[in-house]
Scaffold this motif. Structure first.
Motif, PDB file in Angstrom:
ATOM      1  N   ALA A  27      50.887  -7.764  24.530  1.00  0.00           N
ATOM      2  CA  ALA A  27      49.359  -8.096  24.742  1.00  0.00           C
ATOM      3  C   ALA A  27      49.334  -6.611  23.554  1.00  0.00           C
ATOM      4  CB  ALA A  27      48.617  -7.302  25.993  1.00  0.00           C
ATOM      5  N   ASP A  28      49.882  -5.779  23.600  1.00  0.00           N
ATOM      6  CA  ASP A  28      49.072  -4.577  22.693  1.00  0.00           C
ATOM      7  C   ASP A  28      49.359  -4.716  21.004  1.00  0.00           C
ATOM      8  OD1 ASP A  28      47.642  -2.999  24.502  1.00  0.00           O
ATOM      9  OD2 ASP A  28      48.879  -0.996  24.324  1.00  0.00           O
ATOM     10  N   ARG A  31      46.848  -6.944  20.259  1.00  0.00           N
ATOM     11  CA  ARG A  31      45.438  -6.670  20.081  1.00  0.00           C
ATOM     12  C   ARG A  31      45.559  -5.437  18.896  1.00  0.00           C
ATOM     13  NH1 ARG A  31      45.479  -4.847  24.893  1.00  0.00           N
ATOM     14  NH2 ARG A  31      43.933  -6.396  25.099  1.00  0.00           N
ATOM     15  N   GLY A  34      45.522  -7.651  15.232  1.00  0.00           N
ATOM     16  CA  GLY A  34      44.323  -7.589  14.897  1.00  0.00           C
ATOM     17  C   GLY A  34      43.582  -6.853  14.088  1.00  0.00           C
ATOM     18  N   LEU A  35      43.915  -5.985  15.585  1.00  0.00           N
ATOM     19  CA  LEU A  35      42.808  -4.750  14.626  1.00  0.00           C
ATOM     20  C   LEU A  35      43.042  -4.389  13.361  1.00  0.00           C
ATOM     21  CD1 LEU A  35      42.018  -3.005  18.474  1.00  0.00           C
ATOM     22  CD2 LEU A  35      40.062  -4.451  17.081  1.00  0.00           C
ATOM     23  N   SER A  53      53.888  -4.536  14.372  1.00  0.00           N
ATOM     24  CA  SER A  53      53.091  -3.902  15.698  1.00  0.00           C
ATOM     25  C   SER A  53      53.763  -4.076  16.680  1.00  0.00           C
ATOM     26  CB  SER A  53      51.945  -5.441  15.845  1.00  0.00           C
ATOM     27  OG  SER A  53      50.745  -5.258  14.993  1.00  0.00           O
ATOM     28  N   PHE A 152      43.404   0.705  21.213  1.00  0.00           N
ATOM     29  CA  PHE A 152      43.881   0.208  20.369  1.00  0.00           C
ATOM     30  C   PHE A 152      45.324  -0.580  21.347  1.00  0.00           C
ATOM     31  CE2 PHE A 152      42.659   3.310  17.128  1.00  0.00           C
ATOM     32  CZ  PHE A 152      41.239   3.244  16.907  1.00  0.00           C
ATOM     33  N   ALA A 153      45.618   0.426  21.859  1.00  0.00           N
ATOM     34  CA  ALA A 153      46.853  -0.409  22.928  1.00  0.00           C
ATOM     35  C   ALA A 153      46.734   0.214  23.610  1.00  0.00           C
ATOM     36  CB  ALA A 153      48.299   0.075  21.623  1.00  0.00           C
TER      37      ALA A 153
END
Length: 197
Positions: A27-28, A31, A34-35, A53, A152-153
């Motif tokens: 997920a991180d 995320r 995406g960010l 990432s 963010f993570a």
């Protein structure tokens, strides 16, 4: 949209299920990827960006593991490179906050990633590899960076906090800290170090 800019669709066959992404990279990483993109434009999905990432997050965890292994105390004498990294930390934290207040989330994420990867991991850690006492400075830099990265993570930041910092700090979770406000800043020193690099 897909890598070619086409809208993702199951009927077309270019749709990537979220479960597949999360299983492969987590997920991180998703995320963070995406960010890191400009949020008001279509995001072109690509596995390479997700891989980068995840690689960044792995580097961050590895730096924290290094601190966990060698940290002894915050008793140290600051050298030129220590002052530089602490000044960079202040500059980055303030700039990330400014970007967020202006809704430029992608700029905030990119800046934090660049700082941790290029300035800390690839430059500062090479400078201090023979100086065990500098781990105290690295501890401080990574703790403050973890507080920002938590925006963010969140899972990675919490994992690092629980594994490395909690035994020395007061809060139960990284998410209970306010946004950091480091005070040491020396723009001239940062400029000089850029020349050295």
């Amino acid at each position: 949209v897909d890598e070619k800019g086409e809208k993702m669709s199951k009927s077309v066959g270019n749709f990537v299920p979220l479960a597949e992404i999360l299983k492969k990279y987590g997920a991180d990483a998703f995320r963070l990827w995406g960010l890191s993109n400009v949020l008001w434009e279509d995001i072109k999905f690509n596995w390479q960006g997700l891989k980068e990432s995840q690689s960044f997050l792995n580097t961050f965890v590895n730096m924290a593991t290094f601190v966990q292994r060698f940290y002894e105390s915050n008793d140290y004498t600051l050298t030129y490179e220590d002052k530089w990294v602490l000044s960079r930390l202040t500059t980055v934290i303030n700039a990330v906050k400014t970007h967020l207040l202006n809704y430029h989330v992608h700029e905030a994420v990119r800046l934090l990633r660049h700082f941790l990867l290029e300035d800390v991991s690839r430059f500062y850690m090479k400078l201090i590899k023979e100086r065990r006492e500098a781990v105290g400075v690295l501890y401080r830099v990574l703790l403050e960076s973890t507080k920002v990265l938590a925006l963010f993570a969140p899972f990675t930041a919490e994992h690092v906090y629980q594994q490395v910092f909690k035994r020395y700090e007061n809060e139960e979770s990284i998410h209970l800290y306010p946004y950091p406000q480091p005070s040491f800043n020396d723009p001239q020193l940062e400029q000089e170090m850029e020349k050295v690099r």
